[in-house]
Write a protein that holds these residues in place. Structure first.
Motif, short mmCIF file in Angstrom:
data_model
loop_
_atom_site.label_atom_id
_atom_site.label_comp_id
_atom_site.label_asym_id
_atom_site.label_seq_id
_atom_site.Cartn_x
_atom_site.Cartn_y
_atom_site.Cartn_z
N LEU A 1 0.82 -1.20 0.00
CA LEU A 1 0.00 0.00 0.00
C LEU A 1 0.87 1.26 0.00
CD1 LEU A 1 -2.66 -1.26 2.53
CD2 LEU A 1 -3.13 -0.59 0.17
N ALA A 2 1.97 1.23 0.75
CA ALA A 2 2.87 2.39 0.81
C ALA A 2 3.46 2.67 -0.58
CB ALA A 2 3.97 2.15 1.83
N LEU A 3 3.89 1.62 -1.26
CA LEU A 3 4.46 1.78 -2.59
C LEU A 3 3.41 2.26 -3.60
CD1 LEU A 3 6.70 -1.41 -2.72
CD2 LEU A 3 7.48 0.96 -2.47
N ASP B 1 4.75 11.41 0.04
CA ASP B 1 5.76 11.81 1.01
C ASP B 1 5.35 11.48 2.44
OD1 ASP B 1 8.24 13.30 0.01
OD2 ASP B 1 6.66 14.13 -1.24
N ALA B 2 4.05 11.45 2.69
CA ALA B 2 3.58 11.17 4.04
C ALA B 2 3.93 9.75 4.49
CB ALA B 2 2.06 11.36 4.11
N VAL B 3 4.12 8.84 3.54
CA VAL B 3 4.40 7.45 3.92
C VAL B 3 5.80 6.98 3.51
CG1 VAL B 3 1.95 6.84 3.82
CG2 VAL B 3 3.38 6.48 1.81
N THR C 1 8.41 5.64 6.02
CA THR C 1 8.27 4.35 6.68
C THR C 1 8.89 3.21 5.88
OG1 THR C 1 6.67 3.01 7.93
CG2 THR C 1 6.07 3.58 5.69
N LEU C 2 9.26 3.45 4.62
CA LEU C 2 9.76 2.38 3.77
C LEU C 2 11.01 1.69 4.33
CD1 LEU C 2 9.22 3.85 0.19
CD2 LEU C 2 7.86 2.12 1.36
N PRO C 3 12.04 2.42 4.79
CA PRO C 3 13.21 1.73 5.34
C PRO C 3 12.85 0.80 6.49
CG PRO C 3 13.72 4.03 4.95
CD PRO C 3 12.24 3.88 4.77
#
Length: 247
Positions: free
Chosen positions: A72-74, A79-81, A84-86
């Motif tokens: 979902l993040a991808l 920019d808001a999410v 959290t990717l790392p």
């Protein structure tokens, strides 16, 4: 979607966090799952999935839910999410490690390192204060914190959410009226580490900090103001917050 504490899914996640703090983990898990069921868009689903993962008791369950949050993040590419990717890749790597899949664990860890990036938020940006300033003035680091007055700040903080800047103005020290200025960063900036991946995943409040001056290019007077009761609640939360400010 713009982050709002009035959002139904945000409120459910906060309710679940309060239950966790009270040691009611099973009830918290049910609330987080309710948030997932009621979520109506990808941003809400991403946030709910992050919290559902917290109450999983086995590595396979954690892996499935972290993978859902990552997908979902991808998809959001927001920019808001992105902040959290790392952490998402790192947690997925740990799940694979615990499940004995070292090849996948190493691959996900590499993706974690590769996903660290500079924010690409284009603004507009805002800074809330009680200082009486004019267009063309600059804001700089080196002032005392509004929340820990004994601390001199190494950065100047700003946000892309006007209501967040309005709240900062209301909570700022001083007797002047609340002011929200439109600001322009003069150099590189980063996600505010005091909020990123803390209570909420990523940086949904789009809060940033910089060591470079912020130039005031305008002022706004219309934002969602908090009630006196809400402001008192915020002040009490800040007074009870024993965590260190990352400076």
């Amino acid at each position: 979607m713009e982050f709002s504490p009035d959002n139904r899914i945000v409120q459910l996640c906060m309710q679940g966090m309060h239950l966790e703090e009270a040691g009611k983990y099973e009830e918290a898990g049910k609330i987080f799952l309710q948030a997932w069921i009621e979520a109506t868009n990808d941003f809400e689903k991403f946030m709910a999935a992050w919290y559902v993962t917290r109450r999983q008791t086995d590595e396979t369950g954690k892996l499935n839910w972290y993978s859902t949050a990552l997908r979902l993040a991808l998809k959001l590419n927001d920019d808001a999410v992105k902040g959290t990717l790392p952490q998402l890749y790192a947690r997925i790597a740990e799940c694979y490690k615990q499940l004995g899949d070292i090849e996948q664990a190493n691959k996900q860890q590499d993706l974690s390192l590769a996903s660290v990036s500079v924010p690409s938020d284009k603004g507009p940006f805002y800074h809330g204060t009680r200082a009486d300033l004019k267009i063309g003035d600059v804001l700089t680091a080196g002032w005392r914190s509004n929340y820990q007055p004994e601390l001199v700040m190494n950065h100047i903080y700003f946000t892309a959410l006007i209501n967040g800047a309005g709240l900062a103005a209301a909570l700022a020290r001083g007797n002047g009226r609340e002011r929200v200025y439109i600001v322009e960063p003069s150099g590189k900036f980063e996600d505010d580490p005091n909020v990123t991946n803390k209570k909420f995943p990523g940086n949904p409040t789009r809060s940033y900090r910089t060591q470079y001056p912020l130039k005031i290019i305008g002022e706004v007077t219309n934002w969602q103001r908090q009630t006196p009761e809400q402001l008192q609640q915020w002040r009490e939360r800040l007074a009870n917050n024993k965590g260190e400010i990352i400076n």
